[in-house]
Design an enzyme around this catalytic site. Sequence first.
Site, PDB file in Angstrom:
ATOM      1  N   ASP A   1       0.833  -1.201   0.000  1.00  0.00           N
ATOM      2  CA  ASP A   1       0.000   0.000   0.000  1.00  0.00           C
ATOM      3  C   ASP A   1       0.869   1.252   0.000  1.00  0.00           C
ATOM      4  O   ASP A   1       1.982   1.232   0.537  1.00  0.00           O
ATOM      5  CB  ASP A   1      -0.908  -0.034   1.242  1.00  0.00           C
ATOM      6  CG  ASP A   1      -2.077   0.934   1.119  1.00  0.00           C
ATOM      7  OD1 ASP A   1      -2.332   1.438   0.006  1.00  0.00           O
ATOM      8  OD2 ASP A   1      -2.732   1.192   2.152  1.00  0.00           O
TER       9      ASP A   1
ATOM     10  N   HIS B   1       2.378   3.254  -9.052  1.00  0.00           N
ATOM     11  CA  HIS B   1       2.258   1.812  -9.313  1.00  0.00           C
ATOM     12  C   HIS B   1       3.485   1.307 -10.081  1.00  0.00           C
ATOM     13  O   HIS B   1       4.026   0.250  -9.774  1.00  0.00           O
ATOM     14  CB  HIS B   1       0.973   1.509 -10.103  1.00  0.00           C
ATOM     15  CG  HIS B   1      -0.280   1.880  -9.349  1.00  0.00           C
ATOM     16  ND1 HIS B   1      -0.454   1.603  -8.023  1.00  0.00           N
ATOM     17  CD2 HIS B   1      -1.416   2.508  -9.745  1.00  0.00           C
ATOM     18  CE1 HIS B   1      -1.640   2.045  -7.628  1.00  0.00           C
ATOM     19  NE2 HIS B   1      -2.238   2.599  -8.650  1.00  0.00           N
TER      20      HIS B   1
ATOM     21  N   LEU C   1      10.836 -20.958  -4.556  1.00  0.00           N
ATOM     22  CA  LEU C   1       9.807 -20.117  -3.937  1.00  0.00           C
ATOM     23  C   LEU C   1       8.479 -20.223  -4.691  1.00  0.00           C
ATOM     24  O   LEU C   1       8.456 -20.204  -5.926  1.00  0.00           O
ATOM     25  CB  LEU C   1      10.281 -18.656  -3.971  1.00  0.00           C
ATOM     26  CG  LEU C   1       9.306 -17.608  -3.422  1.00  0.00           C
ATOM     27  CD1 LEU C   1       9.330 -17.600  -1.895  1.00  0.00           C
ATOM     28  CD2 LEU C   1       9.642 -16.213  -3.943  1.00  0.00           C
TER      29      LEU C   1
ATOM     30  N   ARG D   1       2.085  -5.120   6.035  1.00  0.00           N
ATOM     31  CA  ARG D   1       1.329  -4.100   5.307  1.00  0.00           C
ATOM     32  C   ARG D   1       2.121  -2.809   5.334  1.00  0.00           C
ATOM     33  O   ARG D   1       2.461  -2.298   6.410  1.00  0.00           O
ATOM     34  CB  ARG D   1      -0.056  -3.869   5.908  1.00  0.00           C
ATOM     35  CG  ARG D   1      -0.812  -2.790   5.124  1.00  0.00           C
ATOM     36  CD  ARG D   1      -2.254  -2.622   5.508  1.00  0.00           C
ATOM     37  NE  ARG D   1      -2.873  -1.674   4.587  1.00  0.00           N
ATOM     38  CZ  ARG D   1      -4.134  -1.699   4.204  1.00  0.00           C
ATOM     39  NH1 ARG D   1      -4.938  -2.621   4.664  1.00  0.00           N
ATOM     40  NH2 ARG D   1      -4.612  -0.803   3.354  1.00  0.00           N
TER      41      ARG D   1
HETATM   42  C1  FPP Z   1      -1.974   0.160  -3.349  1.00  0.00           C
HETATM   43  O1  FPP Z   1      -1.513   1.491  -3.330  1.00  0.00           O
HETATM   44  C2  FPP Z   1      -1.410  -0.577  -4.476  1.00  0.00           C
HETATM   45  C3  FPP Z   1      -2.140  -1.174  -5.474  1.00  0.00           C
HETATM   46  C4  FPP Z   1      -3.606  -1.166  -5.536  1.00  0.00           C
HETATM   47  C5  FPP Z   1      -1.483  -1.845  -6.603  1.00  0.00           C
HETATM   48  C6  FPP Z   1      -0.277  -2.686  -6.291  1.00  0.00           C
HETATM   49  C7  FPP Z   1       0.512  -2.827  -7.523  1.00  0.00           C
HETATM   50  C8  FPP Z   1       1.852  -2.808  -7.604  1.00  0.00           C
HETATM   51  C9  FPP Z   1       2.719  -2.707  -6.411  1.00  0.00           C
HETATM   52  C10 FPP Z   1       2.469  -2.876  -8.949  1.00  0.00           C
HETATM   53  C11 FPP Z   1       3.344  -4.056  -9.194  1.00  0.00           C
HETATM   54  C12 FPP Z   1       2.719  -5.353  -8.888  1.00  0.00           C
HETATM   55  C13 FPP Z   1       3.048  -6.528  -9.493  1.00  0.00           C
HETATM   56  C14 FPP Z   1       2.470  -7.807  -8.979  1.00  0.00           C
HETATM   57  C15 FPP Z   1       3.972  -6.597 -10.659  1.00  0.00           C
HETATM   58  P1  FPP Z   1      -2.564   2.662  -3.384  1.00  0.00           P
HETATM   59  O2  FPP Z   1      -2.774   3.059  -4.806  1.00  0.00           O
HETATM   60  O3  FPP Z   1      -3.818   2.284  -2.658  1.00  0.00           O
HETATM   61  O4  FPP Z   1      -1.821   3.802  -2.602  1.00  0.00           O
HETATM   62  P2  FPP Z   1      -2.470   4.966  -1.720  1.00  0.00           P
HETATM   63  O5  FPP Z   1      -3.065   4.299  -0.513  1.00  0.00           O
HETATM   64  O6  FPP Z   1      -1.295   5.820  -1.370  1.00  0.00           O
HETATM   65  O7  FPP Z   1      -3.476   5.675  -2.578  1.00  0.00           O
END
Ligand code: FPP
Length: 258
Positions: free
Chosen positions: A21, A38, A132, A189
Amino acid sequence: MSTEHGANGGAVPAHVAIIMDGNGRWARARGLPRHAGHSAGVRPVRQCVEQAARRGVKVLTLFAFSSENWRRPREEVSRLMTLFLEALDRELDELHANRVRLRFIGERERLAPALQQRLSAAEMRTRENTGLVLVVAAAYGGQWDMVQAARGLAQRVARGELSPEAIDQAVFEDQRALAGLPGVDLLIRTGGEQRISNFLLWDLAYAELYFTPRLWPAFTTGDFDAALAEFAARRRRFGRTDEQLQADALPQVTEASR
Ligand code: FPP
């Protein structure tokens, strides 16, 4: 209940799960669009996979996209899907060369057909690998998982393959999205929130929870190691008393008994 050494002294968690997150906030703090956060989140994914393997973790489960994330703006969802496809295409050869076995959990039919096809192909290609196990949860929700398990059991009962009385914990566990894999030992987390957000529910029953304010794109291998160190220092009682643990009453948990 799957630590290597029963009591926790110095144990490496067999199964680590991560809620990644803070991508959006990381981007906003830099005046960048959310999707840049992302994209920047791919590097720590790679580093954690490598570090998990190096440290002897057996299963790493990453929450890439939740059932609720479909509510995000269409543009963000679409960019995230493209990012997953590109990351998979780019990393698959190396993951395979490093004996990583890939598994995807979630409502696959909601994903784009091209992505579904690539996920299945990646699972097929790596299914014999013995290193893994990397589980990526996409379009996943813990409540969806429970419901699909209940539906699966009901279908087996309706077909006459299973009697309702035969449904016990082990039978239910075999119907989970993570069937065959041990429960989560350590949940990490990032991003400062302290909640489960409909991630693995059944599987987190005995997990140690580790929350860090670090935003996901800034998460490092050192941060991963800090979480493992905290896990090793925790006392896991699995419902027993401290005295029982001190008397070394906790039986050794072996692969076969999981
Ligand atoms: C949450 O941050 C993150 C996500 C919803 C997407 C997770 C994706 C990645 C880490 C990209 C790479 C993943 C793979 C498997 C290659 P948020 O957008 O909710 O952040 P915020 O809480 O600051 O808004």
